[in-house]
Structures are given as C-alpha cells and as structure tokens.
Design a protein around this motif. Structure first.
Motif, PDB file in Angstrom:
ATOM      1  N   UNK A 276       0.301  26.791 -38.942  1.00 37.65           N
ATOM      2  CA  UNK A 276       0.244  27.851 -39.957  1.00 37.65           C
ATOM      3  C   UNK A 276       0.419  29.244 -39.359  1.00 37.65           C
ATOM      4  N   UNK A 277      -0.040  29.422 -38.110  1.00 36.83           N
ATOM      5  CA  UNK A 277       0.051  30.753 -37.506  1.00 36.83           C
ATOM      6  C   UNK A 277       1.474  31.093 -37.071  1.00 36.83           C
TER       7      UNK A 277
ATOM      8  N   UNK B 278      -5.998  32.008 -39.402  1.00 39.51           N
ATOM      9  CA  UNK B 278      -4.965  31.140 -38.850  1.00 39.51           C
ATOM     10  C   UNK B 278      -3.619  31.487 -39.487  1.00 39.51           C
ATOM     11  N   UNK B 279      -3.648  31.648 -40.800  1.00 40.92           N
ATOM     12  CA  UNK B 279      -2.437  31.953 -41.566  1.00 40.92           C
ATOM     13  C   UNK B 279      -1.847  33.295 -41.152  1.00 40.92           C
ATOM     14  N   UNK B 280      -2.721  34.241 -40.795  1.00 40.25           N
ATOM     15  CA  UNK B 280      -2.240  35.576 -40.428  1.00 40.25           C
ATOM     16  C   UNK B 280      -1.796  35.637 -38.974  1.00 40.25           C
ATOM     17  N   UNK B 281      -1.771  34.480 -38.327  1.00 38.12           N
ATOM     18  CA  UNK B 281      -1.139  34.444 -37.013  1.00 38.12           C
ATOM     19  C   UNK B 281      -2.060  34.287 -35.829  1.00 38.12           C
ATOM     20  N   UNK B 282      -3.374  34.028 -36.048  1.00 41.43           N
ATOM     21  CA  UNK B 282      -4.214  33.915 -34.866  1.00 41.43           C
ATOM     22  C   UNK B 282      -4.366  32.476 -34.410  1.00 41.43           C
TER      23      UNK B 282
ATOM     24  N   UNK C 149      -1.222  23.958 -43.683  1.00 42.89           N
ATOM     25  CA  UNK C 149      -2.600  23.499 -43.514  1.00 42.89           C
ATOM     26  C   UNK C 149      -2.755  22.002 -43.753  1.00 42.89           C
TER      27      UNK C 149
ATOM     28  N   UNK D  88      -9.138  29.718 -42.181  1.00 43.96           N
ATOM     29  CA  UNK D  88      -7.737  29.414 -42.503  1.00 43.96           C
ATOM     30  C   UNK D  88      -6.924  30.687 -42.683  1.00 43.96           C
TER      31      UNK D  88
ATOM     32  N   UNK E 239       5.478  32.341 -43.426  1.00 44.27           N
ATOM     33  CA  UNK E 239       4.951  32.456 -44.789  1.00 44.27           C
ATOM     34  C   UNK E 239       3.502  32.916 -44.698  1.00 44.27           C
ATOM     35  N   UNK E 240       3.022  33.552 -45.734  1.00 51.80           N
ATOM     36  CA  UNK E 240       1.609  33.898 -45.782  1.00 51.80           C
ATOM     37  C   UNK E 240       1.035  33.476 -47.116  1.00 51.80           C
ATOM     38  N   UNK E 241      -0.251  33.151 -47.066  1.00 51.75           N
ATOM     39  CA  UNK E 241      -0.922  32.590 -48.235  1.00 51.75           C
ATOM     40  C   UNK E 241      -1.989  33.561 -48.722  1.00 51.75           C
TER      41      UNK E 241
ATOM     42  N   UNK F 188      -0.566  24.255 -49.733  1.00 52.48           N
ATOM     43  CA  UNK F 188      -1.142  24.153 -48.386  1.00 52.48           C
ATOM     44  C   UNK F 188      -0.204  23.422 -47.426  1.00 52.48           C
TER      45      UNK F 188
ATOM     46  N   UNK G  10      -3.292  40.826 -39.099  1.00 54.25           N
ATOM     47  CA  UNK G  10      -2.078  40.075 -38.768  1.00 54.25           C
ATOM     48  C   UNK G  10      -1.155  40.847 -37.828  1.00 54.25           C
TER      49      UNK G  10
END
Ligand code: ATP
Ligand code: MG
Lengths: 287, 364
Positions: free
Chosen positions: B77-78, A188-192, B57, A185, B82-84, B52, B104
């Motif tokens: 999410x990508x 995914x969150x960091x953009x991949x 997510x 996750x 925003x970042x978590x 989330x 990132x």
C-alpha cells in the motif's frame, strides 16, 4: 459546582478509609522514619539530632556507588522490559484473534500466581551449575564443563525483567487497545514503512501507557530485594541490601532510615527527570 | 479488452474470498483518467473489500488490478500511486492539521520549503486556509473531512479512493459536501473512485456509477442510464424510488408487453430482458412518471387512486395514494400550485406513459 449535603457525606464516607490508609500506613511511618533519620548518638551515648546519617551517604563511596549501580541497572532493566513489552503487547492486541486475547493475557499473568521466591528459585534450578540447561548443554556436547550462569549481572537483569514484564505489558496493552487500526493503515497508505509506523504512530499513541509502565517497573526494580540478592553477583550490592544491612545487621536504624529516605528522594528525582525528558506530566500519565 | 492507455485504473476478473464466503465476485471495470467513478451498493455488498484490494490492504484471491497500466500484484500500500480516504477518516490525533497533511510528503523526503508551499495550496483548495495549526480535535466533522481529503490529495495520487467519506456527517452538511466534493474533483482533475450506499451521493457526483450487489456488479453506466434504463430489478429498486407491481404477462406487442397486475389492472409497459407471455413479471414505475389528472390521455395507462396523505417535502413532495385494492403508490406532486386543491381522502385519476414503466421477468 454545588454539592448537596448528602453527597458531601457520601464523599467523606468514601474518602475516610482512603485517608486512614494513607495516614496510618504511609504518612505516619514515613514521619517516624524521617525523625529517626536525623537521630544519632554522641560520644557519650546520648541521643542527639544530626545530619551525620545523610552525610555518610555522600562521603562514603561504597553507599554512593551502590546507589548509582542500583539506579543504572534499574534503568537498564526498565528499558529492556519496555523493548520486549512493545512487540508482545502489539501481538496480543493487534495480531491475535480477539477470542485468544484473554488467554494470552492470562498466560502472562500465570507466573505471578506463585511467589517471587518460587519464581527466582525456578530460574536457579534452570541456570545453576548442576541445573537443567547445563545438563542438556553437556549432553549434546556444546560445552565440556558446566558453566556458571548464575550470580552475574546479566542473569540478574534477566530475572528482574522477567519479574517486571507484566507491569509493563498491561498498561501498554490498555493504551494500545484504543489505537484505531485504520490509523496504522492510513500511515501505511501515505507511504510509510513499518519502522516509521512504529515511531510516528504506535509509540506516540502508547506514550501514557509506556510512561506509567516504566514508572511502576522502575520503582519495583529499584525496591526489589529478593532477585538481586539471590541471582546477582556476590560482590555487587543492591541498595535495598544496604538498607537491610543497616537495619538488621548493624542495628543502625538511624542510618537505615536515612538510606530509606534517600532512596525515596533520589528515585523520585530520576522519575521527574524522565518525565521532563519525555515532555510529560504526571497527571496526564495517571489519567 | 486490453488496458487502454487513458484508463487510470483497470480491474479485471477480481475475486476476493473469505473462507467459503465470496465478498467480491468476478468484477471487471475501468476508470478513465480524470473521471469521478462511484461504486454504489447496500451495506455489506463488498464495496470496502473491493476498495481495500485496490489500495493494497487485501490480497485478491484472483484477478488483477492495473493502475496507469502497471500491474499492482505484490506492490504494498505504501508503494501504490493511490491514496485512500478512510470511512472514519483516520486523521492522526497526535498531530495538527499541518503535520497530518505533511505526513505523506515527509515520507517522500520532500524538502520543508516545498512542503510548506504545498500545504498552503491544498488548504486553500479545500477551503481551510487558516487552519494549518489547528489540532484535529478542534475541527468540525466537515472540516475533518476536508483535511482527510487534503492529506491524500497533496500527494497527487493517480487515483483517489474514498470510502463513504460523508457517512458520518449530518444530512445538511452531506448535501453541501456532495456539491463541494464534485467541484473539487473537477478543479484538481484527479481520478476519484468513490464508494457509497447513498444513491443520491452517487448520482449527483459521478460521471459513471456501478451498482454492486452481493459482491457482483449489476449495472455500470451514467447516472442517467441507471435511473432511466435500469437493466435489473435490483437496480430499478435501489437507484431512486420506484413503485412496484407484481403481475402476469398476457400479451406481447412489439417492444411492449401487456401486463395484468394481481389486482386486475391492465397496463402496457416497456420490458427489459427476457419476458414471455404467461410469465410472472414485476413492473417498476417512478413516482414522477405518474401524471395527476392528465388532460391528454392518448396512449396512457389510466386508473384511479385515493389520496391517503400528502408527504410535503418542498420540491420533492409526494402523494401517498392507494389503489382500490389497498396497494400503496407514491405519486410526485409538482409544486406549481396546480394541485393545491388535492386533499387526503379524495379520489384522483393518474396516468403514465408505457415508456415510463419497465417490466422485468420475476425471479423464481
Ligand atoms: N476480513 C474479513 N473476514 C471475513 N469476512 C469479511 C472480512 N472483511 C469483510 N468481510 C465480509 O465481506 C462482506 C463485505 O464487506 P465490506 O466491508 O466490503 O462491505 P461494505 O460494502 O463496505 O459494507 P458497508 O457499506 O457496511 O461498509 C461482509 O459480509 C463482511 O462480513
Ligand atoms: Mg464499507
């Protein structure tokens, strides 16, 4: 570290059966094989020491080529098995609900409760000219003459992949189980996207499992006798068949022993190269 | 209420159901640009689920999420700005500090020279200038914390979401990180949405805090408002320490009520919400509003208690006292040497101003 007398005794107690097993079943036969592989007869039928058995392997193209073919097909089989095993393992570990996981692994295991002979025979029933698949193809008019699907390299590889699947999936599953979902996750969150996650996170994490799975599968396939023999093409030999022929058909035990040894050495060499290429150490993989 | 242009995040009527269970129940709020916003609530109240959904997510059951005025429905999410920062940080163990932070930026195809400069700058910001080449396993808990925050901050998100990032740290470090995080936020000016179950974290760091309970928002306000004017009994109990009495309203006089507690005390107190004569009510009173041996008793509620033990904790010292009916009360003990004579077993007089307490109608 100080080891007390009693724990030293216990250590030996544990080690003795292991050492006996190693010595009696692995070291001794190999020493005998090694001795045999350097043996030969001169023109008068007397026993002499010679390198001729090894020389034969490198001078007779048929042996050399058989080995090359076997090695290449084994590598291909290992790669295909790996490509199939990754998504299967991912599905079992990360997608399926926990209570179905056991059942899924069991389903993978199930085919291995019957002997390899029966499994291969199962494939033959499906694939031969009068087999199940041809029956349906004919019935639905897809083909108008039965096709021979057995006895070619593609079928043989499929059979080998099927036989090896479990040995690749299980180590990858155990490696993947320790992969924290939040790492996926986070990536995914960091953009991949999905591809980068597989390449950057999942594969590196599963590397030890992949390597140990690949070694086991490669060795099993290389040393397999039944599947290539029964499903492979008639005019293409597997190296184990060469060894078998020397021992049983030609009664040339010395030559057979030399081939056996060469198989061991060359396959170890290939694995060593593979580990070097993927920058790993055997110790790390085993731990 | 239309989405205001200077709100970085606005959430309206957000609902999340897992089967029959409603984890987030019709939540609406907006976070102004550059502010530190905290969501405070007990374990299992739906904080992570809410965060989330903002990060992308979880799919909301209904309601919508706008980030910088853009609707986020269907955005992965990508692709969200925003970042978590994860509850357990989720640093990549196979990469070193530098590679973690670069991760990132690489996805955004930033060139290597810029990446190098940004990593240097952000590590400087979080106070780890020489740690670029360290492996994750070699870092302490607090350092990992900072790397995780740096990894998200370097992407310059519109909103940084933090899921109890101090939860795994020991107390001392948590106190220290609290202050540092607040300073960092002020320095970078990024909007922070921070979730926690620790009221002190929320109160110390935030510009505004919302208290969440069982998927719903109880009260939204500044830390001072939540502490000083709780609107619900849950907030009164959850934010800060409170002494609690149950009793019955005997009389209303202006904005105040007269309450007779079950052990017979008659108190005058401020009320909150609908309270009528004859109803059961709960009275909340903070330890520091109880004055020991007050000299000027004008207008105070006065009664006697017996000291049971002294709970010495530096500036936060308290007396654990009991009323004659054995009802336990915490009384703040100022460390100005005036009360050094107090010993366990002693009976003392305490008083409090009607404005300091708050009465709620008791739940049925
Ligand atoms: N995927 C899910 N399926 C079903 N129920 C879920 C799921 N995720 C969360 N829940 C439930 O939703 C509720 C809220 O969970 P959530 O993780 O948001 O709590 P939280 O406030 O973050 O708690 P904590 O402080 O312990 O982290 C819990 O009761 C949890 O059991
Ligand atoms: Mg949580």
């Amino acid at each position: 570290m100080v080891i007390s007398k009693s724990s030293k005794a216990a250590l030996w107690l544990f080690l003795t059966p292991v050492l006996c097993w190693l010595l009696l079943l692995i070291v001794l036969p190999h020493i005998d094989l090694l001795r045999m592989s350097f043996g030969g007869e001169n023109d008068y039928g007397e026993h002499v020491w010679t390198l001729q058995n090894y020389r034969n392997f490198f001078t007779e193209p048929i042996y050399w080529n058989t080995f090359l073919r076997t090695a290449i097909f084994s590598i291909i089989t290992t790669i295909i098995t790996f490509l199939l095993a990754m998504p299967v393992a991912f599905y079992i570990v990360k997608v399926v609900r926990p209570r179905f996981q056991g059942a899924m692994v069991l389903m993978l295991l199930l085919p291995f409760w019957v002997s390899e002979l029966v499994r291969v025979y199962g494939w033959m029933i499906l694939l031969r000219e009068s087999g199940v698949i041809n029956h349906f193809l004919l019935k639905f008019g897809v083909v108008d003459r039965p096709v021979e699907m057995l006895y070619n390299d593609a079928t043989m590889i499929m059979g080998l992949v099927y036989t090896s699947m479990l040995f690749m999936v299980v180590p990858i599953i155990s490696a993947m189980e320790s992969l924290d979902d939040s790492l996926i996750e986070a990536a995914h969150d960091l953009g991949s996207g999905k591809l980068v996650i597989w390449y950057k996170i999942i594969l590196p994490h599963c590397k030890p499992g992949i390597t140990s799975g690949s070694i086991v599968v490669f060795m099993l396939v290389l040393g397999n006798y039944l599947t290539p023999n029964l499903m492979g093409g008639k005019n293409s030999l597997w190296f184990t068949e060469q060894i078998y022929n020397q021992f049983i058909a030609s009664f040339n035990w010395n030559q057979g022993a030399a081939f056996g040894f060469l198989l061991l050495l060359l396959s170890s060499l290939i694995i060593w190269i593979g580990l070097k290429l993927s920058r790993q150490k055997l110790g790390e993989v085993a731990s | 209420m239309g989405p205001s242009m200077n709100n970085d995040l606005s959430v309206s009527n957000l609902v999340k159901k897992f089967g029959d269970f409603t984890a987030v129940d019709n939540v609406t709020f907006a976070v102004p640009q550059g502010s530190f916003f905290s969501i405070l609530g007990p374990s299992g109240c739906g904080k992570t689920t809410l965060l989330r959904m903002i990060a992308g997510f979880e799919e909301p059951t209904s309601g919508n999420i706008m980030i910088r005025g853009k609707d986020m429905a269907g955005v992965g999410p990508n692709l969200r700005p925003v970042n978590l920062v994860f509850q357990h940080l989720a640093l990549f163990p196979m990469m070193n500090v530098e590679e973690n932070i670069a991760f990132g930026l690489r996805r955004r195809k930033v060139d290597s020279a810029t990446i190098k400069k940004k990593i240097e700058a952000i590590l400087e910001r979080v106070g780890l200038p020489d740690y670029a080449k360290h492996q994750i396993g070699q870092l302490s808990g607090g350092q990992k914390q900072r790397v995780a925050i740096a990894r998200s901050l370097v992407l310059e998100p519109s909103v940084l979401l933090l899921d109890e990032p101090l939860g795994a740290l020991d107390l001392k470090l948590r106190e220290q990180m609290k202050v540092e995080l607040k300073k960092l936020q002020a320095k970078v000016g990024t909007t922070f949405v921070y979730i926690t179950h620790d009221q002190s974290e929320a109160l110390v760091m935030s510009d505004r805090v919302v208290v969440m309970n069982q998927g719903r928002f109880e009260q939204l306000g500044t830390p001072q408002e939540l502490y000083g004017q709780p609107l619900t009994p849950f907030v009164a109990q959850f934010v800060g320490d409170n002494n609690l009495w149950s009793g019955e309203i005997t009389e209303m006089s202006g904005a105040d009520a007269i309450i007779r507690t079950d052990e017979g005390f008659i108190f005058r107190s401020r009320v909150q919400g609908e309270v009528t004569v004859g109803r059961r009510a709960d009275l909340f009173l903070r330890p520091e509003t109880l004055r020991i041996q007050p000299e000027d008793k004008e207008g105070l509620n006065i009664f006697n208690v017996t000291v049971k033990t002294i709970l010495f904790d530096g500036a936060n010292s308290r007396l654990l006292t009991v009323t004659p009916e054995d009802h336990e009360l915490l009384v703040a003990l100022p460390q100005n040497r005036r009360f050094d004579y107090i010993q366990p077993g002693q009976t003392i007089e305490v008083g409090w101003h009607p404005e300091a307490g708050v009465c709620f109608a008791a739940g049925d």
